[in-house]
Design an enzyme around this catalytic site. Structure first.
Site, PDB file in Angstrom:
ATOM      1  N   GLU A   1      35.278  31.500  21.073  1.00 24.29           N
ATOM      2  CA  GLU A   1      35.723  32.896  21.173  1.00 24.29           C
ATOM      3  C   GLU A   1      35.824  33.541  19.793  1.00 24.29           C
ATOM      4  O   GLU A   1      35.518  34.714  19.614  1.00 24.29           O
ATOM      5  CB  GLU A   1      37.097  32.982  21.857  1.00 24.29           C
ATOM      6  CG  GLU A   1      37.104  32.614  23.321  1.00 24.29           C
ATOM      7  CD  GLU A   1      36.439  33.677  24.169  1.00 24.29           C
ATOM      8  OE1 GLU A   1      35.281  34.017  23.888  1.00 24.29           O
ATOM      9  OE2 GLU A   1      37.063  34.137  25.128  1.00 24.29           O
TER      10      GLU A   1
ATOM     11  N   THR B   1      33.452  42.875  22.801  1.00 25.20           N
ATOM     12  CA  THR B   1      34.904  42.673  22.738  1.00 25.20           C
ATOM     13  C   THR B   1      35.457  43.114  21.388  1.00 25.20           C
ATOM     14  O   THR B   1      36.518  43.744  21.322  1.00 25.20           O
ATOM     15  CB  THR B   1      35.237  41.184  23.004  1.00 25.20           C
ATOM     16  OG1 THR B   1      34.806  40.887  24.331  1.00 25.20           O
ATOM     17  CG2 THR B   1      36.717  40.912  22.891  1.00 25.20           C
TER      18      THR B   1
END
Ligand code: HSE
Length: 306
Positions: free
Chosen positions: A128, A181
């Protein structure tokens, strides 16, 4: 045993009132990873089918997660990974998390499972970090543990598995645009008003309680986001109309899936979830936004060895 295939599901993070802490694992959309142990140490991504993503292991979420695991494990092990992307990057349903979590589950399996699923979260989080600059755990945790999870803390890592009422079904509509994101995080404000924090905390506590008590009316009242949705919804075409129509069609609540642009609606029962899907599709048909939809019960198990 030197080769394994895994199904790594999509996920919905935040779930309205739980920014960066709540997440849930979906059931029938995800990536498939084929992982093989090889004599050359390290990770090699041999092929990515379905999306144009970096093959270099240090730039690929699955590669980075796998390398983090191997750095901890030692012993100069090596693996090749082929990824079939079933989840579009930048769609808001945990594309990077699925590949990262799938990689670490597959490698762990081939090593004889030295790590628990909880321990794998830390490695998947490194994926991530490379995807969006922040090692958040709200997508990788449900993908690894199944069901709804709450990340109480990332440092030290402390993840709680919540109850997942079987009747809950997610409807996801993805307007075919990409929102990174990192960009969706950049628009958020650094400071909060105390009133917003109080309202959000109250809803989060109530939602978790609603899940445990399987109290659908409490879940309905709690699916409110006072902090992130007002800002990020501006990035999503027709968001307010989608939300109004989905809720009118019977959804318990509707919000942004992760960092968007996908929008989730949570319903009690498959019939309602399907009606909600049609209501959301009508909105995009009317305003001419191309989309795809997924309807999914909750996956209580997470990544699956095939
Ligand atoms: N909690 C993260 C965010 C999820 O909303 O930025 C991103 O997938």
């Amino acid at each position: 045993m030197s080769r394994v295939s895994v199904f790594a599901p999509a996920s919905v993070a935040n779930i309205s009132c739980g920014f960066d802490v709540l997440g849930v694992c979906l059931d029938n959309v995800g990536d498939i990873l084929h992982i093989e142990e090889v004599s050359k140490s390290g990770i090699e991504i041999t092929e990515i089918i379905g999306q144009d993503l970096p093959l270099k292991a240090t730039q690929n979420v699955a590669g980075v997660a796998g390398l983090a695991l191997l750095a901890d494990y030692g012993h100069n092990k090596g693996f090749q990974i082929q990824i079939e992307k079933g989840i579009k990057p930048g769609s808001g349903i945990g594309s990077s998390s699925a590949s990262a979590a799938g990689a670490v589950v597959g490698i762990n399996h081939l090593l004889g499972n030295p790590y628990t699923r909880e321990q794998l979260i830390a490695f998947a989080m490194e994926g991530e970090r490379v995807a969006c600059g922040t090692a958040h755990a709200d997508n990788v945790s449900p993908v690894l543990l199944g069901g709804f999870t709450l990340v109480r803390s990332v440092n030290p890592l402390d993840v709680v598995t919540l109850n997942s009422p079987l009747e809950l079904v997610f409807t996801i509509i993805h307007p075919e645009i990409e929102v990174k994101t990192a960009d969706a995080r950049a628009v958020l404000l650094d400071k909060l008003h105390l009133k917003q924090a109080v309202a959000q905390t109250a809803n989060l506590g109530a939602l978790v309680t609603g899940l445990f008590k399987e109290d659908y009316e409490l879940i309905r009242r709690s699916l409110v986001d006072h902090i992130v949705e007002p800002v990020r919804s501006m990035l999503i075409p027709g968001f307010n109309e989608l939300k109004n129509r989905a809720n009118e069609a019977g959804a318990l609540g509707t919000g942004i899936s992760g960092s968007g642009p996908s929008v989730f609606a949570l319903s009690k029962g498959m019939d309602t979830a399907q009606k909600v899907g049609l209501a959301m599709q009508e909105v995009y048909d009317e305003i001419g936004v191309p989309y795809n939809t997924h309807i999914s019960p909750i996956n209580a198990k997470g990544v699956k060895i095939l």
